[in-house]
Design a protein around this motif. Structure first.
Motif, PDB file in Angstrom:
ATOM      1  N   LEU A  11       4.865  25.260 -23.450  1.00  0.00           N
ATOM      2  CA  LEU A  11       4.966  26.533 -24.742  1.00  0.00           C
ATOM      3  C   LEU A  11       4.289  25.744 -25.886  1.00  0.00           C
ATOM      4  CD1 LEU A  11       7.865  29.227 -23.864  1.00  0.00           C
ATOM      5  CD2 LEU A  11       5.365  28.536 -23.876  1.00  0.00           C
ATOM      6  N   SER A  12       5.215  24.041 -25.968  1.00  0.00           N
ATOM      7  CA  SER A  12       4.888  23.190 -27.148  1.00  0.00           C
ATOM      8  C   SER A  12       3.638  22.725 -27.363  1.00  0.00           C
ATOM      9  CB  SER A  12       5.366  21.263 -26.371  1.00  0.00           C
ATOM     10  OG  SER A  12       4.664  20.946 -25.016  1.00  0.00           O
ATOM     11  N   THR A  13       2.928  23.050 -25.973  1.00  0.00           N
ATOM     12  CA  THR A  13       1.215  23.104 -26.236  1.00  0.00           C
ATOM     13  C   THR A  13       0.156  24.019 -27.255  1.00  0.00           C
ATOM     14  OG1 THR A  13       0.321  24.832 -24.103  1.00  0.00           O
ATOM     15  CG2 THR A  13       0.786  22.683 -24.297  1.00  0.00           C
ATOM     16  N   ILE A  14       1.126  25.849 -27.304  1.00  0.00           N
ATOM     17  CA  ILE A  14       0.465  26.319 -28.249  1.00  0.00           C
ATOM     18  C   ILE A  14       1.528  27.116 -29.381  1.00  0.00           C
ATOM     19  CG2 ILE A  14      -0.096  27.780 -26.117  1.00  0.00           C
ATOM     20  CD1 ILE A  14       3.085  29.494 -27.530  1.00  0.00           C
ATOM     21  N   LYS A  15       2.404  26.298 -29.923  1.00  0.00           N
ATOM     22  CA  LYS A  15       3.107  26.100 -31.165  1.00  0.00           C
ATOM     23  C   LYS A  15       2.495  26.307 -32.353  1.00  0.00           C
ATOM     24  CE  LYS A  15       4.749  21.634 -31.874  1.00  0.00           C
ATOM     25  NZ  LYS A  15       6.653  21.170 -32.173  1.00  0.00           N
ATOM     26  N   ASP A  16       1.308  26.179 -31.766  1.00  0.00           N
ATOM     27  CA  ASP A  16       0.529  26.476 -33.653  1.00  0.00           C
ATOM     28  C   ASP A  16       0.059  27.267 -33.619  1.00  0.00           C
ATOM     29  OD1 ASP A  16      -0.982  25.006 -31.507  1.00  0.00           O
ATOM     30  OD2 ASP A  16      -1.876  23.560 -32.974  1.00  0.00           O
ATOM     31  N   SER A  17      -0.762  28.234 -32.299  1.00  0.00           N
ATOM     32  CA  SER A  17      -1.683  29.170 -32.643  1.00  0.00           C
ATOM     33  C   SER A  17      -0.973  30.244 -32.854  1.00  0.00           C
ATOM     34  CB  SER A  17      -1.552  30.125 -31.353  1.00  0.00           C
ATOM     35  OG  SER A  17      -0.943  28.719 -29.967  1.00  0.00           O
ATOM     36  N   ASP A  18      -2.394  30.723 -33.741  1.00  0.00           N
ATOM     37  CA  ASP A  18      -2.769  31.439 -34.960  1.00  0.00           C
ATOM     38  C   ASP A  18      -2.266  33.149 -34.681  1.00  0.00           C
ATOM     39  OD1 ASP A  18      -4.367  30.265 -37.204  1.00  0.00           O
ATOM     40  OD2 ASP A  18      -5.711  30.122 -35.456  1.00  0.00           O
ATOM     41  N   VAL A  19      -2.030  33.394 -33.127  1.00  0.00           N
ATOM     42  CA  VAL A  19      -1.402  34.379 -32.739  1.00  0.00           C
ATOM     43  C   VAL A  19      -0.853  34.218 -30.896  1.00  0.00           C
ATOM     44  CG1 VAL A  19      -1.845  37.330 -31.892  1.00  0.00           C
ATOM     45  CG2 VAL A  19      -2.617  36.091 -33.707  1.00  0.00           C
ATOM     46  N   ILE A  20       0.681  34.814 -31.333  1.00  0.00           N
ATOM     47  CA  ILE A  20       0.812  34.286 -29.290  1.00  0.00           C
ATOM     48  C   ILE A  20       0.940  35.621 -29.325  1.00  0.00           C
ATOM     49  CG2 ILE A  20       2.599  33.212 -28.037  1.00  0.00           C
ATOM     50  CD1 ILE A  20       3.276  31.568 -30.196  1.00  0.00           C
ATOM     51  N   PHE A  21       1.232  36.141 -27.433  1.00  0.00           N
ATOM     52  CA  PHE A  21       1.537  37.340 -27.313  1.00  0.00           C
ATOM     53  C   PHE A  21       2.093  37.240 -26.071  1.00  0.00           C
ATOM     54  CE2 PHE A  21      -3.448  38.137 -28.718  1.00  0.00           C
ATOM     55  CZ  PHE A  21      -2.720  39.037 -30.137  1.00  0.00           C
ATOM     56  N   MET A  77      13.132  23.858 -23.789  1.00  0.00           N
ATOM     57  CA  MET A  77      14.030  23.145 -24.553  1.00  0.00           C
ATOM     58  C   MET A  77      14.898  22.258 -23.853  1.00  0.00           C
ATOM     59  SD  MET A  77      13.756  24.435 -28.647  1.00  0.00           S
ATOM     60  CE  MET A  77      15.186  23.112 -28.867  1.00  0.00           C
ATOM     61  N   LYS A  78      15.743  23.185 -23.052  1.00  0.00           N
ATOM     62  CA  LYS A  78      16.771  23.320 -21.742  1.00  0.00           C
ATOM     63  C   LYS A  78      16.029  22.285 -21.099  1.00  0.00           C
ATOM     64  CE  LYS A  78      19.881  26.080 -21.167  1.00  0.00           C
ATOM     65  NZ  LYS A  78      20.671  27.547 -20.622  1.00  0.00           N
ATOM     66  N   ASP A  79      15.473  22.361 -20.236  1.00  0.00           N
ATOM     67  CA  ASP A  79      14.745  21.516 -18.771  1.00  0.00           C
ATOM     68  C   ASP A  79      14.188  20.329 -19.985  1.00  0.00           C
ATOM     69  OD1 ASP A  79      15.416  23.659 -17.448  1.00  0.00           O
ATOM     70  OD2 ASP A  79      12.938  24.239 -17.247  1.00  0.00           O
ATOM     71  N   ASN A  80      13.677  20.374 -20.403  1.00  0.00           N
ATOM     72  CA  ASN A  80      12.987  19.348 -21.118  1.00  0.00           C
ATOM     73  C   ASN A  80      14.113  18.323 -21.705  1.00  0.00           C
ATOM     74  OD1 ASN A  80      10.383  19.597 -20.334  1.00  0.00           O
ATOM     75  ND2 ASN A  80       9.796  20.506 -21.684  1.00  0.00           N
ATOM     76  N   SER A 129      -4.789  24.729 -17.543  1.00  0.00           N
ATOM     77  CA  SER A 129      -5.887  23.399 -18.290  1.00  0.00           C
ATOM     78  C   SER A 129      -4.841  22.030 -18.479  1.00  0.00           C
ATOM     79  CB  SER A 129      -7.314  24.216 -18.903  1.00  0.00           C
ATOM     80  OG  SER A 129      -7.205  24.091 -19.911  1.00  0.00           O
ATOM     81  N   THR A 130      -3.829  22.570 -19.244  1.00  0.00           N
ATOM     82  CA  THR A 130      -3.875  20.350 -19.290  1.00  0.00           C
ATOM     83  C   THR A 130      -2.709  19.989 -18.451  1.00  0.00           C
ATOM     84  OG1 THR A 130      -2.914  21.348 -21.512  1.00  0.00           O
ATOM     85  CG2 THR A 130      -4.990  20.432 -20.915  1.00  0.00           C
ATOM     86  N   SER A 131      -2.247  21.709 -17.538  1.00  0.00           N
ATOM     87  CA  SER A 131      -0.837  20.816 -16.660  1.00  0.00           C
ATOM     88  C   SER A 131      -0.165  20.124 -16.265  1.00  0.00           C
ATOM     89  CB  SER A 131      -0.466  22.924 -15.873  1.00  0.00           C
ATOM     90  OG  SER A 131      -1.543  22.394 -15.141  1.00  0.00           O
ATOM     91  N   ALA A 132      -1.681  18.996 -15.861  1.00  0.00           N
ATOM     92  CA  ALA A 132      -2.057  18.129 -14.923  1.00  0.00           C
ATOM     93  C   ALA A 132      -1.099  16.707 -16.347  1.00  0.00           C
ATOM     94  CB  ALA A 132      -2.252  17.637 -13.878  1.00  0.00           C
ATOM     95  N   LEU A 133      -1.304  16.650 -16.913  1.00  0.00           N
ATOM     96  CA  LEU A 133      -1.346  15.674 -18.039  1.00  0.00           C
ATOM     97  C   LEU A 133      -0.115  15.377 -18.994  1.00  0.00           C
ATOM     98  CD1 LEU A 133      -4.268  16.552 -19.932  1.00  0.00           C
ATOM     99  CD2 LEU A 133      -4.471  15.677 -18.334  1.00  0.00           C
ATOM    100  N   ASP A 134       0.070  14.492 -19.200  1.00  0.00           N
ATOM    101  CA  ASP A 134       1.312  14.026 -19.822  1.00  0.00           C
ATOM    102  C   ASP A 134       1.550  14.580 -20.808  1.00  0.00           C
ATOM    103  OD1 ASP A 134       0.725  11.928 -22.044  1.00  0.00           O
ATOM    104  OD2 ASP A 134      -0.519  11.656 -20.050  1.00  0.00           O
ATOM    105  N   VAL A 135       2.748  14.337 -21.452  1.00  0.00           N
ATOM    106  CA  VAL A 135       2.569  15.098 -22.495  1.00  0.00           C
ATOM    107  C   VAL A 135       2.237  14.688 -24.432  1.00  0.00           C
ATOM    108  CG1 VAL A 135       4.698  16.180 -24.634  1.00  0.00           C
ATOM    109  CG2 VAL A 135       4.819  16.291 -22.154  1.00  0.00           C
ATOM    110  N   ASN A 136       2.241  13.156 -24.371  1.00  0.00           N
ATOM    111  CA  ASN A 136       1.455  12.527 -25.030  1.00  0.00           C
ATOM    112  C   ASN A 136      -0.164  12.988 -24.875  1.00  0.00           C
ATOM    113  OD1 ASN A 136       3.714  11.895 -27.003  1.00  0.00           O
ATOM    114  ND2 ASN A 136       4.121  10.369 -25.365  1.00  0.00           N
ATOM    115  N   THR A 137      -0.995  13.225 -23.901  1.00  0.00           N
ATOM    116  CA  THR A 137      -1.956  13.573 -23.908  1.00  0.00           C
ATOM    117  C   THR A 137      -2.589  14.376 -24.281  1.00  0.00           C
ATOM    118  OG1 THR A 137      -2.247  11.685 -22.221  1.00  0.00           O
ATOM    119  CG2 THR A 137      -3.907  12.983 -22.661  1.00  0.00           C
ATOM    120  N   GLU A 138      -1.195  15.626 -23.292  1.00  0.00           N
ATOM    121  CA  GLU A 138      -2.052  17.036 -23.590  1.00  0.00           C
ATOM    122  C   GLU A 138      -1.572  17.317 -24.835  1.00  0.00           C
ATOM    123  OE1 GLU A 138      -0.463  20.559 -22.025  1.00  0.00           O
ATOM    124  OE2 GLU A 138       0.831  19.321 -22.332  1.00  0.00           O
TER     125      GLU A 138
END
Length: 578
Positions: free
Chosen positions: A528-538, A569-572, A496-505
């Protein structure tokens, strides 16, 4: 018979009004026929018999019949229109119910124009058939029977002559009506296909122009139009056959009545008054046959639409008694579920199980096609599992009232739909339990309020067709506000935030963490930078959970999640995960 039973299911809901209408229509026909038969007495007894004493009585009777006829001639169409309108309302309501209860994967297999065709064309045809045409057939059928009885009393030979012509007419009409049904169904299908291509022509305008493929698009449309045109012309040929049949029978019948009726008058076996009445009734009888024939002819054609609509309504999944309620979601599990989009196709999820932590921020990650978005759609109830079950508080979600479940679970898609209305309407979608200040507060949190405030009409600004006046990122932020307004217990964010720039996201996800504290939020993301602070990652791979844990734990495993992170990380060319 199945279609007639389906039609009756709508008539019985309006029995009193419907049968009152039929009785009034029959009364209208009787009053008109009786006014004609009264002319016999005026001609034979008053004019020919020079008995002018009773003329006032018959004139008043004829006048009374005409008054009744005129009143009913005006009132009956109004009643029929009222019935037509109510039945159309029921059909549209059931159509919407069918559409909204159909699994999304089935809807996506059809073109939008086909559903538009159902609502704008075929439902209108069916509503008119049930609301007006059937009662008109009954009216003219009764009128025909009455006139046939009068003919039989006047001259059995004339009656048998007209009846023979009528039987020949009915036999011809039956043959043509069967052809008409097939042609009408073909016309409706060809028209629907034409509308689909026309929809594509309009929605793909930008790409067609950009690729200079205008001639190709015109050819596609012309080919479909020719197919539709040929079907219409075939129907026209059938109508010409119908007109030829009717005109031939009309001419023959008039010649028989004048010839044989005049012979009977000459022999003294029929009065002049009766001949005048029979001649008028001959025309009326033929008109009745014409009307009955046209209605039956049309009825046969419209039964194709009845079949199309009834078949569509029958595709509505049979629902269980989903009347159970839950106060709040305390547990949410996917138990050994299997799902595929096409019967006989590949399973997207097979024997999949997931216990979703309540009140936590959860992430689903994996390669494209791994089944992440499918899980979101299944949890929200847009799709139905083929095997297994999804349970909330140990209750299958298919047993829970849909309204209750939709209120508790919300989803925001990557490409949300924007209605051609104002920003306010798009955010609320009819929801009224929120103040303007609360809306603005949520809009600020989703980084969209500044943009809205710069517009001339602010929250009352129109967004145009499908939100053409705003960008993809602005659409996504509006959709996030739309979901947050309802404050669901479980919120699913599917790219749902794929069209946003990294800072706004990043700002938006930080604000979401505050707004959704102690509430279940499921994030489906490629970034994946958007979910690194998730409680659980599946971590999902090929429809199965291959890893689970927090960001740091999964990195230590140096498995699939680690690979996904390293690739990004390699791509970005970024170290944002460290």
């Amino acid at each position: 018979m199945k279609n007639l039973h389906w039609i009756w299911s709508y008539i019985k809901n309006l029995k009193l009004l419907y049968f009152s209408s039929v009785i009034l229509l029959i009364t209208e026909s009787i009053s008109f026929v009786y006014s004609i038969t009264l002319q016999q007495y005026i001609i034979d007894q008053i004019i020919m018999g020079s008995n002018f004493g009773g003329i006032l009585k018959y004139v008043l009777l004829i006048a009374f019949c005409y008054v009744i006829f005129i009143i009913l001639f005006v009132v009956n169409p109004y009643i029929q229109s009222k019935i037509h309108g109510r039945i159309k309302y029921q059909l549209v309501e059931q159509g919407l119910s069918t559409l909204y209860s159909t699994p999304i994967n089935i809807i996506q297999k059809e073109r939008n124009a086909r559903y538009v065709h159902f609502f704008t064309n075929e439902i209108s045809i069916v509503a008119k058939l049930i609301g007006e045409d059937i009662s008109d057939i009954i009216k003219h059928f009764v009128s025909t029977i009455i006139i046939c009885v009068l003919f039989l009393k006047a001259s059995p030979i004339l009656f048998l002559s007209i009846l023979t012509l009528s039987l020949f007419y009915i036999k011809t009409g039956k043959k043509l009506s069967n052809e008409q049904k097939k042609v009408s169904k073909d016309i409706q299908n060809k028209k629907s296909s034409l509308l689909i291509v026309l929809e594509e022509c309009i929605t793909s305008t930008r790409d067609v122009i950009a690729n200079n493929r205008g001639d190709w698009e015109k050819t596609r449309y012309q080919n479909r139009f020719i197919q539709y045109f040929n079907s219409v012309m075939m129907e026209g040929k059938l109508k010409i056959k119908m007109v030829f049949s009717l005109e031939s029978i009309t001419s023959i019948a008039q010649i028989i009545v004048i010839g044989y009726g005049g012979y009977l008058v000459f022999k003294g076996e029929m009065s002049i008054g009766l001949l005048v009445v029979i001649y008028q009734l001959t025309i009326e009888l033929l008109h009745s046959f014409v009307k009955v024939y046209n209605l039956v002819f049309s009825f046969s054609g419209k039964m194709a639409s009845v079949e199309n609509i009834s078949n569509w309504f029958n595709t509505k999944p049979k629902q269980t008694e989903n009347t159970k309620t839950i106060a709040s979601i305390e547990s949410l599990t996917m138990d050994n579920i299997s799902f595929r989009y096409n019967s006989g196709g590949k399973f997207i999820l097979k024997n999949f199980s997931l216990d979703i932590p309540i009140g936590k921020k959860i992430a689903l990650v994996g390669f494209s096609g791994s089944g992440k978005s499918t899980i979101g759609s299944l949890l929200e109830g847009l799709q139905e599992v083929e095997e297994g079950s999804i349970k909330a508080n140990n209750i299958n979600i298919t047993d829970i009232s849909k309204d209750i479940w939709k209120a508790k679970v919300g989803i925001v898609f990557q490409d949300p739909y924007i209605f051609p209305s104002t920003i306010r309407d798009n955010l609320l979608l009819g929801y009224k339990q929120i103040t303007d200040d609360q809306i603005m507060s949520l809009a600020e949190a989703m980084c969209i309020d500044d943009f809205i405030q710069k517009l001339p009409d602010k929250y009352d600004s129109s967004l145009g067709e499908r939100g053409i006046t705003i960008s993809g990122g602005e659409k996504q932020r509006l959709a996030l506000v739309r979901a947050l307004i309802r404050d669901p217990e479980v919120l699913i964010l599917d790219e749902s935030t794929s069209a946003l720039d990294v800072n706004t996201e990043k700002i938006i996800h930080n604000n979401l963490a505050i707004l959704r504290e102690n509430k279940t939020t499921i994030i489906i993301a490629h970034r994946l930078s958007t979910i690194k602070d998730s409680d659980v990652i599946f971590v999902i791979d090929k429809g199965k959970i291959v890893e689970q844990g927090c960001h740091s734990e999964l990195l230590k495993n140096k498995s699939l999640y680690y690979e996904l992170v390293m690739n990004e990380m390699k791509d970005n060319n970024s170290l944002m995960y460290q």
